[in-house]
Design an enzyme around this catalytic site. Structure first.
Site, PDB file in Angstrom:
ATOM      1  N   CYS A 179      -0.860   4.514   2.152  1.00 50.06           N
ATOM      2  CA  CYS A 179      -0.878   4.446   3.626  1.00 50.06           C
ATOM      3  C   CYS A 179      -0.233   3.119   3.982  1.00 50.06           C
ATOM      4  O   CYS A 179       0.882   2.873   3.565  1.00 50.06           O
ATOM      5  CB  CYS A 179      -2.274   4.629   4.201  1.00 50.06           C
ATOM      6  SG  CYS A 179      -3.652   4.471   3.072  1.00 50.06           S
ATOM      7  N   SER A 180      -0.898   2.288   4.741  1.00 54.57           N
ATOM      8  CA  SER A 180      -0.364   0.952   4.981  1.00 54.57           C
ATOM      9  C   SER A 180      -1.534  -0.008   5.063  1.00 54.57           C
ATOM     10  O   SER A 180      -1.617  -0.835   5.961  1.00 54.57           O
ATOM     11  CB  SER A 180       0.466   0.905   6.267  1.00 54.57           C
ATOM     12  OG  SER A 180       1.566   1.787   6.184  1.00 54.57           O
ATOM     13  N   CYS A 181      -2.463   0.102   4.107  1.00 52.77           N
ATOM     14  CA  CYS A 181      -3.675  -0.711   4.121  1.00 52.77           C
ATOM     15  C   CYS A 181      -3.295  -2.182   4.082  1.00 52.77           C
ATOM     16  O   CYS A 181      -2.380  -2.579   3.352  1.00 52.77           O
ATOM     17  CB  CYS A 181      -4.559  -0.341   2.941  1.00 52.77           C
ATOM     18  SG  CYS A 181      -5.109   1.371   3.063  1.00 52.77           S
ATOM     19  N   CYS A 199       0.873  -1.173   0.000  1.00 50.14           N
ATOM     20  CA  CYS A 199       0.000   0.000   0.000  1.00 50.14           C
ATOM     21  C   CYS A 199       0.908   1.220   0.000  1.00 50.14           C
ATOM     22  O   CYS A 199       1.568   1.507   0.994  1.00 50.14           O
ATOM     23  CB  CYS A 199      -0.916   0.020   1.217  1.00 50.14           C
ATOM     24  SG  CYS A 199      -1.841   1.567   1.370  1.00 50.14           S
TER      25      CYS A 199
END
Lengths: 220, 197
Positions: B105-107, B102
């Site tokens: 973001c850090s999905c 991701c």
């Protein structure tokens, strides 16, 4: 906006980390920050996940990076809380300094002005009446979009040609949802881009897939 | 370059201060926070995803369903919720290697993998995986054979991906529970293979 959060393809970060076993919250404050952020996000804005992501993207790059992942969560939560005047600017720092013995005056709690917003349904997926504009196999091009506000089109995917690989369920549009300007659900596509379309003729050979909202796309 | 001020407060101090302020305003209940933390420390983690993988390895019909409708097949094992609204499962083969990232973001698929590990949230991973994936995987300790095509999936909306690793050789006699114990978080993101026991 072109934010520090939009990292795809940027250089200079050094090598990727070798994975190790680690607990979800290596330090206790990280768990507290996680829980505080998730709970306050719900309380102030009707669980507007996009608004939280936009708060992350609006952080100063130092505030985004310096304290790691749950540090940036903490900073984004504080930004959302000051946006909706649940907290006064500087309230967190003043309290922290008092806690460590400094003689600092704390700002008064302001009158909250939280956004007048309620999600039409849980989560981010919605139904839309109109048919998808594109189908699997269509060749599409991402637009040359440079909005001041939030977007989910990464910089590295602007003005790039790819092929629709899947039509996904419609999503609320983060561009408007994140700023409490409406859900405006849209069709979302997984688009496949050859690496040479992104990084030039000498790119490593691979295929990049990303989800792209319908309004970011045009027919080639 | 803007430097961080030298008298910057630690995130631990600032977290403590924020919690105090919100508790005083009765916006947050610390016991609810405790429950939330322990849920993600104890109940929601990569063992959930490992059970999905082991079931797919031992049940051809389930595997076909999982690849066709990941959300429903995963829900059937009891896993769903935030960050798992629409699940897509990617099957590793002899010819194709999938890896998930991701960049914005850090999905991450929380219901099946828990919260993301630090390497997944690190700028070097988020930046490098969409530009030089073969090199980035090598830095992380995975050499993808030259003839195997790499497919990178940037989770830029609400679709969440789970990688179905290849079942290692020499595991024919193992049941689903023993197989699940072999499956790692890293293999389900696509930065490692599942090692034989």
């Amino acid at each position: 906006m072109d934010s520090i959060a939009d990292m795809g393809g940027t250089q200079g970060w050094g090598p990727a980390q070798v994975p190790t076993d680690e607990p979800p919250f290596p330090e206790p404050w990280e768990g507290r920050s996680f829980a505080l952020t998730v709970l306050t996000m719900g309380r102030i804005s009707g669980r507007n996940l996009d608004a939280f992501r936009h708060a992350l993207g609006r952080l100063h790059p130092v505030d985004y990076l310096v304290d790691g992942y749950y540090g940036r969560w903490l900073n984004a939560a504080e930004l959302m809380l000051t946006d909706s005047t649940i907290l006064a600017p500087g309230a967190v720092d003043a309290r922290a300094r008092r806690n460590r013995g400094e003689d600092v005056e704390e700002p008064a709690f302001p009158e909250p002005t939280r956004p007048d917003y309620r999600a039409s349904a849980p989560g981010s997926l919605r139904e839309v009446d109109q048919d998808p504009a594109f189908a699997v196999g269509d060749v599409v091009r991402t637009k040359d979009l440079h909005p001041e506000g939030p977007t989910k089109l990464p910089r590295y995917l602007r003005r790039r040609t790819g092929t629709v690989a899947a039509v996904r369920p419609p999503h609320v549009l983060p561009d408007t949802h994140a700023v409490f300007a409406g859900e405006n659900p849209q069709h979302v596509y997984t688009v496949a881009f050859p690496s040479t379309e992104l990084w030039g003729p000498d790119a490593e050979p691979f295929t990049l897939h990303a989800e792209v909202f319908e309004s970011y796309l045009e027919t080639r | 370059m803007t430097d961080a001020p030298s008298d910057r407060l630690s995130p631990a101090l600032r977290t403590e201060a924020l919690e105090q302020l919100l508790v005083e305003r009765e916006l947050v209940d610390p016991t609810v926070m405790d429950t939330f933390i322990s849920t993600y420390e104890r109940d929601v983690g990569p063992l959930n995803g490992a059970r999905v993988v082991a079931r797919a390895w031992t049940d051809a019909e389930y595997r076909a369903w999982l690849l066709r409708d990941g959300t429903a097949a995963i829900k059937d094992l009891g896993y769903g919720g935030p960050q798992g609204e629409h699940m897509v499962v990617l099957e590793q083969t002899e010819d194709v290697h999938h890896v998930v990232v991701c960049t914005l973001c850090s999905c991450y698929p929380w219901p099946v993998l828990g919260l993301p590990p630090s390497w997944y949230k690190d700028p070097a991973y988020r930046a490098g995986m969409v530009r030089t994936p073969r090199r980035t995987l090598r830095e992380m300790g995975l050499e993808v054979p030259e003839g195997r095509e790499i497919q990178v999936w940037d989770s830029s909306a609400e679709v969440r991906y789970l990688v179905l690793p290849r079942r290692p050789a020499g595991t024919d006699g193992l049941d689903a529970e023993a197989l699940a114990a072999l499956v790692t978080r890293d293999a389900m993101v696509g930065v490692a293979e599942v090692a034989a026991p």
